[in-house]
Design a protein around this motif. Structure first.
Motif, PDB file in Angstrom:
ATOM      1  N   TYR A  32      33.063 -20.907  -0.085  1.00  0.00           N
ATOM      2  CA  TYR A  32      33.624 -19.593   0.243  1.00  0.00           C
ATOM      3  C   TYR A  32      33.545 -18.729  -0.990  1.00  0.00           C
ATOM      4  O   TYR A  32      33.808 -19.198  -2.102  1.00  0.00           O
ATOM      5  CB  TYR A  32      35.084 -19.750   0.681  1.00  0.00           C
ATOM      6  N   LEU A  34      34.446 -14.731  -2.629  1.00  0.00           N
ATOM      7  CA  LEU A  34      35.308 -13.574  -2.450  1.00  0.00           C
ATOM      8  C   LEU A  34      35.030 -12.549  -3.556  1.00  0.00           C
ATOM      9  O   LEU A  34      34.597 -12.912  -4.656  1.00  0.00           O
ATOM     10  CB  LEU A  34      36.790 -13.981  -2.529  1.00  0.00           C
ATOM     11  N   TYR A  36      37.155  -9.504  -5.569  1.00  0.00           N
ATOM     12  CA  TYR A  36      38.429  -8.876  -5.836  1.00  0.00           C
ATOM     13  C   TYR A  36      38.188  -7.662  -6.718  1.00  0.00           C
ATOM     14  O   TYR A  36      37.279  -7.649  -7.561  1.00  0.00           O
ATOM     15  CB  TYR A  36      39.377  -9.842  -6.569  1.00  0.00           C
ATOM     16  N   LYS A  38      40.163  -4.991  -9.435  1.00  0.00           N
ATOM     17  CA  LYS A  38      41.351  -4.955 -10.291  1.00  0.00           C
ATOM     18  C   LYS A  38      41.421  -3.642 -11.049  1.00  0.00           C
ATOM     19  O   LYS A  38      40.495  -3.299 -11.797  1.00  0.00           O
ATOM     20  CB  LYS A  38      41.344  -6.128 -11.275  1.00  0.00           C
ATOM     21  N   GLY A  43      47.508  -6.585 -10.480  1.00  0.00           N
ATOM     22  CA  GLY A  43      46.839  -7.829 -10.161  1.00  0.00           C
ATOM     23  C   GLY A  43      45.585  -7.576  -9.337  1.00  0.00           C
ATOM     24  O   GLY A  43      45.396  -6.486  -8.787  1.00  0.00           O
ATOM     25  N   PRO A  44      44.682  -8.557  -9.251  1.00  0.00           N
ATOM     26  CA  PRO A  44      43.477  -8.394  -8.424  1.00  0.00           C
ATOM     27  C   PRO A  44      43.842  -8.158  -6.963  1.00  0.00           C
ATOM     28  O   PRO A  44      44.791  -8.736  -6.442  1.00  0.00           O
ATOM     29  CB  PRO A  44      42.759  -9.739  -8.598  1.00  0.00           C
ATOM     30  N   PHE A  46      42.290  -8.272  -3.067  1.00  0.00           N
ATOM     31  CA  PHE A  46      41.191  -8.806  -2.262  1.00  0.00           C
ATOM     32  C   PHE A  46      40.403  -7.678  -1.595  1.00  0.00           C
ATOM     33  O   PHE A  46      40.970  -6.735  -1.042  1.00  0.00           O
ATOM     34  CB  PHE A  46      41.749  -9.742  -1.193  1.00  0.00           C
ATOM     35  N   PHE A  89      35.757  -8.633  -9.614  1.00  0.00           N
ATOM     36  CA  PHE A  89      35.599 -10.050  -9.888  1.00  0.00           C
ATOM     37  C   PHE A  89      34.998 -10.758  -8.678  1.00  0.00           C
ATOM     38  O   PHE A  89      35.428 -10.562  -7.545  1.00  0.00           O
ATOM     39  CB  PHE A  89      36.941 -10.713 -10.200  1.00  0.00           C
ATOM     40  N   ARG A  93      35.209 -20.801  -4.103  1.00  0.00           N
ATOM     41  CA  ARG A  93      36.099 -21.933  -3.826  1.00  0.00           C
ATOM     42  C   ARG A  93      35.264 -23.183  -3.562  1.00  0.00           C
ATOM     43  O   ARG A  93      34.253 -23.120  -2.861  1.00  0.00           O
ATOM     44  CB  ARG A  93      36.936 -21.634  -2.577  1.00  0.00           C
ATOM     45  N   GLY A  99      41.990 -24.646  -2.405  1.00  0.00           N
ATOM     46  CA  GLY A  99      41.873 -23.195  -2.370  1.00  0.00           C
ATOM     47  C   GLY A  99      41.892 -22.505  -3.697  1.00  0.00           C
ATOM     48  O   GLY A  99      41.753 -21.292  -3.740  1.00  0.00           O
ATOM     49  N   ASN A 100      42.116 -23.246  -4.794  1.00  0.00           N
ATOM     50  CA  ASN A 100      42.081 -22.548  -6.073  1.00  0.00           C
ATOM     51  C   ASN A 100      40.675 -22.024  -6.329  1.00  0.00           C
ATOM     52  O   ASN A 100      39.683 -22.646  -5.970  1.00  0.00           O
ATOM     53  CB  ASN A 100      42.536 -23.432  -7.220  1.00  0.00           C
ATOM     54  N   LEU A 101      40.628 -20.844  -6.908  1.00  0.00           N
ATOM     55  CA  LEU A 101      39.383 -20.105  -7.047  1.00  0.00           C
ATOM     56  C   LEU A 101      38.833 -20.184  -8.463  1.00  0.00           C
ATOM     57  O   LEU A 101      39.579 -20.264  -9.432  1.00  0.00           O
ATOM     58  CB  LEU A 101      39.616 -18.639  -6.675  1.00  0.00           C
ATOM     59  N   PHE A 103      36.676 -17.880 -10.952  1.00  0.00           N
ATOM     60  CA  PHE A 103      36.336 -16.480 -11.088  1.00  0.00           C
ATOM     61  C   PHE A 103      35.234 -16.275 -12.110  1.00  0.00           C
ATOM     62  O   PHE A 103      35.129 -17.017 -13.087  1.00  0.00           O
ATOM     63  CB  PHE A 103      37.556 -15.672 -11.551  1.00  0.00           C
ATOM     64  N   GLY A 104      34.437 -15.209 -11.887  1.00  0.00           N
ATOM     65  CA  GLY A 104      33.549 -14.718 -12.931  1.00  0.00           C
ATOM     66  C   GLY A 104      34.326 -13.862 -13.909  1.00  0.00           C
ATOM     67  O   GLY A 104      35.530 -13.662 -13.758  1.00  0.00           O
ATOM     68  N   LYS A 105      33.611 -13.351 -14.924  1.00  0.00           N
ATOM     69  CA  LYS A 105      34.278 -12.571 -15.958  1.00  0.00           C
ATOM     70  C   LYS A 105      34.521 -11.119 -15.556  1.00  0.00           C
ATOM     71  O   LYS A 105      35.246 -10.404 -16.239  1.00  0.00           O
ATOM     72  CB  LYS A 105      33.452 -12.585 -17.240  1.00  0.00           C
TER      73      LYS A 105
END
Lengths: 113, 116
Positions: A32, A34, A36, A38, A43-44, A46, A89, A93, A99-101, A103-105
């Motif tokens: 999965y 996603l 986001y 920011k 906070g980010p 969705f 971002f 997953r 479900g912890n994601l 992330f890219g930078k």
């Protein structure tokens, strides 16, 4: 070792034109993806997601494309608006995880009026 | 406002002190995550709760860090003997687990920690 890579730290686009944000990943176990957005001091938020079994998902001005063979996804924003200026971002997953994601930078998008 | 809330928004502390942050998730969400974000990086996963059970911890979560979610509602993240390298934005996110579908995580505004 970065598993989710956003190689462009920044992108500048004229209002009304298309913004294309890119993301590459290395782990074929991701199921999965996603995006986001920011804003500073927030906070980010969705934006849009895509399952690994699909190659496109569209929501209004936002479309995400997934190319599994290339391990690449992109976010298209059409037309771009000044309010879209933010850091974007890409996140992924692991299949079957809790479900912890990962992330890219991030890519900082500036949409100029 | 029924979003994820975090307190305090900012915390400045001296090296060696203990700090505690609080996260209140969206009320019907049973999953709660903590992430850390440093300058120029994306959020990095720290730990995760389903209801009151802490089910996963990242290797980033050293033994100076502890998180709780005692009644399956709000959560606290404590850092003991803070170090300058702990300076970061600490983000909390929540989501609702449903069978056979993935639900996106909703993030709070974060707590910015500065360790002097």
């Amino acid at each position: 070792d970065q598993q989710v890579k956003q190689n462009s730290p920044s992108l500048s686009v004229q209002e009304g034109r298309i913004s294309i944000l890119n993301c590459d990943y290395t782990n074929s176990m991701f199921d999965y993806f996603l995006w986001y957005k920011k804003y500073p001091a927030e906070g980010p938020t969705f934006l849009i997601s895509i399952s690994s079994i699909k190659d496109k998902n569209e929501d209004g001005r936002f479309t995400v494309f997934l190319n599994k063979s290339a391990k690449h996804l992109s976010l298209h924003i059409v037309p771009s608006q000044p309010g879209d200026s933010a850091v974007y971002f890409c996140a992924a997953r692991y299949g079957g995880s809790q479900g912890n994601l990962i992330f890219g930078k991030g890519t900082k998008l500036s949409v100029k009026p | 406002d029924t979003g994820v809330s975090q307190n305090p928004r900012h915390k400045i502390t001296k090296r060696g002190q203990n700090v505690t942050f609080r996260c209140d998730p969206i009320s019907e969400h049973n999953r709660l995550y903590w992430y850390r974000q440093t300058l120029g990086q994306g959020p990095e996963f720290l730990t995760y709760f389903q209801n009151e059970a802490q089910l996963e911890k990242s290797r980033l979560l050293s033994d100076r860090f502890s998180a709780e979610r005692p009644k399956g509602s709000f959560s606290t993240l404590e850092i003991q003997r803070t170090e300058q390298g702990d300076s970061a934005m600490y983000l909390c996110a929540s989501t609702r687990r449903t069978p056979r579908s993935y639900n996106e995580q909703f993030f709070g505004p974060g707590t910015r920690l500065t360790v002097l």
